[in-house]
Design a protein around this motif. Structure first.
Motif, PDB file in Angstrom:
ATOM      1  N   GLY A  94      57.668  47.640  49.437  1.00 21.36           N
ATOM      2  CA  GLY A  94      58.344  46.565  50.143  1.00 21.36           C
ATOM      3  C   GLY A  94      58.084  45.179  49.584  1.00 21.36           C
ATOM      4  O   GLY A  94      58.529  44.185  50.151  1.00 21.36           O
ATOM      5  N   LEU A  95      57.354  45.099  48.490  1.00 18.84           N
ATOM      6  CA  LEU A  95      57.074  43.811  47.859  1.00 18.84           C
ATOM      7  C   LEU A  95      58.191  43.479  46.879  1.00 18.84           C
ATOM      8  O   LEU A  95      58.772  44.369  46.269  1.00 18.84           O
ATOM      9  N   GLY A  96      58.452  42.208  46.707  1.00 12.12           N
ATOM     10  CA  GLY A  96      59.422  41.784  45.715  1.00 12.12           C
ATOM     11  C   GLY A  96      58.858  41.976  44.317  1.00 12.12           C
ATOM     12  O   GLY A  96      57.708  42.398  44.152  1.00 12.12           O
ATOM     13  N   PRO A  97      59.644  41.696  43.305  1.00 16.87           N
ATOM     14  CA  PRO A  97      59.158  41.844  41.931  1.00 16.87           C
ATOM     15  C   PRO A  97      57.889  41.011  41.690  1.00 16.87           C
ATOM     16  O   PRO A  97      57.808  39.861  42.117  1.00 16.87           O
ATOM     17  N   HIS A  98      56.926  41.637  41.058  1.00 23.08           N
ATOM     18  CA  HIS A  98      55.670  40.959  40.735  1.00 23.08           C
ATOM     19  C   HIS A  98      55.064  41.594  39.490  1.00 23.08           C
ATOM     20  O   HIS A  98      55.474  42.677  39.076  1.00 23.08           O
ATOM     21  N   LEU A  99      54.106  40.899  38.905  1.00 23.35           N
ATOM     22  CA  LEU A  99      53.471  41.385  37.684  1.00 23.35           C
ATOM     23  C   LEU A  99      52.295  42.294  37.983  1.00 23.35           C
ATOM     24  O   LEU A  99      51.546  42.060  38.924  1.00 23.35           O
ATOM     25  N   HIS A 100      52.156  43.309  37.160  1.00 30.79           N
ATOM     26  CA  HIS A 100      50.961  44.153  37.165  1.00 30.79           C
ATOM     27  C   HIS A 100      50.317  44.018  35.789  1.00 30.79           C
ATOM     28  O   HIS A 100      51.005  43.924  34.776  1.00 30.79           O
ATOM     29  N   PHE A 101      49.010  44.028  35.776  1.00 28.59           N
ATOM     30  CA  PHE A 101      48.249  43.872  34.542  1.00 28.59           C
ATOM     31  C   PHE A 101      47.489  45.141  34.181  1.00 28.59           C
ATOM     32  O   PHE A 101      46.776  45.159  33.182  1.00 28.59           O
ATOM     33  N   ALA A 102      47.608  46.174  35.009  1.00 29.87           N
ATOM     34  CA  ALA A 102      46.920  47.446  34.761  1.00 29.87           C
ATOM     35  C   ALA A 102      47.723  48.575  35.378  1.00 29.87           C
ATOM     36  O   ALA A 102      48.518  48.362  36.297  1.00 29.87           O
ATOM     37  N   GLU A 103      47.497  49.753  34.876  1.00 28.52           N
ATOM     38  CA  GLU A 103      48.122  50.964  35.427  1.00 28.52           C
ATOM     39  C   GLU A 103      47.281  51.464  36.599  1.00 28.52           C
ATOM     40  O   GLU A 103      46.060  51.268  36.627  1.00 28.52           O
ATOM     41  N   THR A 104      47.907  52.134  37.544  1.00 25.40           N
ATOM     42  CA  THR A 104      47.154  52.676  38.673  1.00 25.40           C
ATOM     43  C   THR A 104      46.168  53.756  38.242  1.00 25.40           C
ATOM     44  O   THR A 104      45.192  54.004  38.932  1.00 25.40           O
ATOM     45  N   CYS A 105      46.404  54.368  37.090  1.00 21.72           N
ATOM     46  CA  CYS A 105      45.497  55.417  36.600  1.00 21.72           C
ATOM     47  C   CYS A 105      44.275  54.841  35.871  1.00 21.72           C
ATOM     48  O   CYS A 105      43.337  55.568  35.550  1.00 21.72           O
ATOM     49  N   ASP A 106      44.255  53.537  35.616  1.00 19.60           N
ATOM     50  CA  ASP A 106      43.098  52.909  34.972  1.00 19.60           C
ATOM     51  C   ASP A 106      41.901  52.944  35.914  1.00 19.60           C
ATOM     52  O   ASP A 106      42.056  53.039  37.135  1.00 19.60           O
ATOM     53  N   SER A 107      40.716  52.836  35.349  1.00 20.72           N
ATOM     54  CA  SER A 107      39.498  52.841  36.168  1.00 20.72           C
ATOM     55  C   SER A 107      39.469  51.612  37.067  1.00 20.72           C
ATOM     56  O   SER A 107      40.165  50.622  36.817  1.00 20.72           O
ATOM     57  N   LEU A 108      38.649  51.677  38.087  1.00 21.96           N
ATOM     58  CA  LEU A 108      38.504  50.544  39.001  1.00 21.96           C
ATOM     59  C   LEU A 108      38.091  49.285  38.248  1.00 21.96           C
ATOM     60  O   LEU A 108      38.662  48.207  38.457  1.00 21.96           O
ATOM     61  N   VAL A 109      37.130  49.392  37.358  1.00 19.22           N
ATOM     62  CA  VAL A 109      36.662  48.231  36.598  1.00 19.22           C
ATOM     63  C   VAL A 109      37.795  47.673  35.744  1.00 19.22           C
ATOM     64  O   VAL A 109      37.993  46.452  35.692  1.00 19.22           O
ATOM     65  N   GLU A 110      38.567  48.531  35.101  1.00 20.00           N
ATOM     66  CA  GLU A 110      39.698  48.061  34.286  1.00 20.00           C
ATOM     67  C   GLU A 110      40.729  47.335  35.150  1.00 20.00           C
ATOM     68  O   GLU A 110      41.268  46.300  34.746  1.00 20.00           O
ATOM     69  N   ARG A 111      40.984  47.876  36.345  1.00 30.83           N
ATOM     70  CA  ARG A 111      41.959  47.237  37.231  1.00 30.83           C
ATOM     71  C   ARG A 111      41.467  45.892  37.735  1.00 30.83           C
ATOM     72  O   ARG A 111      42.230  44.928  37.819  1.00 30.83           O
ATOM     73  N   VAL A 112      40.175  45.788  38.049  1.00 29.58           N
ATOM     74  CA  VAL A 112      39.615  44.505  38.505  1.00 29.58           C
ATOM     75  C   VAL A 112      39.661  43.483  37.374  1.00 29.58           C
ATOM     76  O   VAL A 112      40.078  42.341  37.575  1.00 29.58           O
ATOM     77  N   ARG A 113      39.250  43.902  36.191  1.00 27.46           N
ATOM     78  CA  ARG A 113      39.294  42.985  35.043  1.00 27.46           C
ATOM     79  C   ARG A 113      40.711  42.489  34.790  1.00 27.46           C
ATOM     80  O   ARG A 113      40.948  41.303  34.574  1.00 27.46           O
ATOM     81  N   ALA A 114      41.662  43.411  34.802  1.00 28.02           N
ATOM     82  CA  ALA A 114      43.052  43.046  34.514  1.00 28.02           C
ATOM     83  C   ALA A 114      43.606  42.098  35.575  1.00 28.02           C
ATOM     84  O   ALA A 114      44.225  41.078  35.243  1.00 28.02           O
ATOM     85  N   LEU A 115      43.393  42.421  36.848  1.00 29.21           N
ATOM     86  CA  LEU A 115      43.934  41.578  37.918  1.00 29.21           C
ATOM     87  C   LEU A 115      43.312  40.189  37.908  1.00 29.21           C
ATOM     88  O   LEU A 115      44.015  39.187  38.053  1.00 29.21           O
ATOM     89  N   THR A 116      42.007  40.108  37.717  1.00 30.54           N
ATOM     90  CA  THR A 116      41.358  38.793  37.751  1.00 30.54           C
ATOM     91  C   THR A 116      41.715  37.962  36.527  1.00 30.54           C
ATOM     92  O   THR A 116      41.992  36.765  36.657  1.00 30.54           O
ATOM     93  N   ALA A 117      41.736  38.573  35.355  1.00 32.00           N
ATOM     94  CA  ALA A 117      42.114  37.823  34.147  1.00 32.00           C
ATOM     95  C   ALA A 117      43.562  37.356  34.252  1.00 32.00           C
ATOM     96  O   ALA A 117      43.870  36.180  34.010  1.00 32.00           O
ATOM     97  N   GLY A 118      44.461  38.256  34.618  1.00 36.52           N
ATOM     98  CA  GLY A 118      45.873  37.889  34.757  1.00 36.52           C
ATOM     99  C   GLY A 118      46.100  36.880  35.870  1.00 36.52           C
ATOM    100  O   GLY A 118      46.879  35.935  35.711  1.00 36.52           O
ATOM    101  N   GLY A 119      45.421  37.063  36.988  1.00 40.10           N
ATOM    102  CA  GLY A 119      45.562  36.139  38.111  1.00 40.10           C
ATOM    103  C   GLY A 119      45.073  34.747  37.775  1.00 40.10           C
ATOM    104  O   GLY A 119      45.697  33.744  38.150  1.00 40.10           O
TER     105      GLY A 119
END
Length: 179
Positions: A94-119
């Motif tokens: 239900g969210l509008g278009p937005h950017l993702h910086f990691a895949e859902t299959c990436d590790s938790l640490v990879e997802r945190v790094r990607a979201l914080t760096a991109g954010g």
């Protein structure tokens, strides 16, 4: 300046991680709760993930402490290089278009790094290089992302701002004629 608060999750996670983990505070359980509160899927944090995220948090702090626009950009670029493998546009849940910086299959640490760096990269871009800082009150090490209209925030919270004002008042001494 108006900020798109839908794009704020990465900078808010960075801010929360630095404020929680700085100086050894927090533990794996609290860290998992923090990530769950920011809607991370499967936020189970073990000892290895906690150590990696503490190290990452030290790097995140340097972005908030940067003194110049050039330094802040270089610091964020270094985080992007390590944290983001690819960027893609998506719409889901239900969210509008937005950017993702990691895949859902990436590790938790990879997802945190990607979201914080991109954010942080998005926020620095929207804020024209500024509006990230550390609390001006002596003894407080908290960081903040300034989304105020005027962009002159100096404290992590109103509480720190008020405490600092009281300390400045007491240092000046009481006005003549007061009890």
């Amino acid at each position: 300046m108006q900020f798109n608060h839908d794009n704020m999750s990465g900078v808010r996670v960075a801010e929360a991680l630095v404020n929680m983990l700085d100086g050894g505070a927090g533990d794996a359980g609290a860290l998992g709760d923090l990530l769950a509160g920011h809607l991370f899927h499967n936020p189970e944090v073990g000892a290895a993930e906690e150590a990696l995220l503490r190290d990452w948090t030290t790097r995140l702090r340097t972005v908030f402490e940067s003194d110049s626009e050039e330094d802040r950009c270089a610091t964020v670029n270094a985080l992007l290089e390590q944290g983001v493998k690819r960027v893609f546009l998506t719409a889901h849940d239900g969210l509008g278009p937005h950017l993702h910086f990691a895949e859902t299959c990436d590790s938790l640490v990879e997802r945190v790094r990607a979201l914080t760096a991109g954010g942080l990269a998005i926020f620095v871009t929207e804020a024209a290089g500024g509006r990230l800082g550390t609390c001006a009150r002596d003894g407080c090490r908290k960081v903040f992302a300034d989304t105020s209209r005027g962009g002159r925030r100096a404290y992590c919270s109103a509480r720190c701002g008020n405490a600092d004002a009281v300390m400045r008042y007491r240092k000046r001494g009481r006005p003549a004629g007061s009890r």
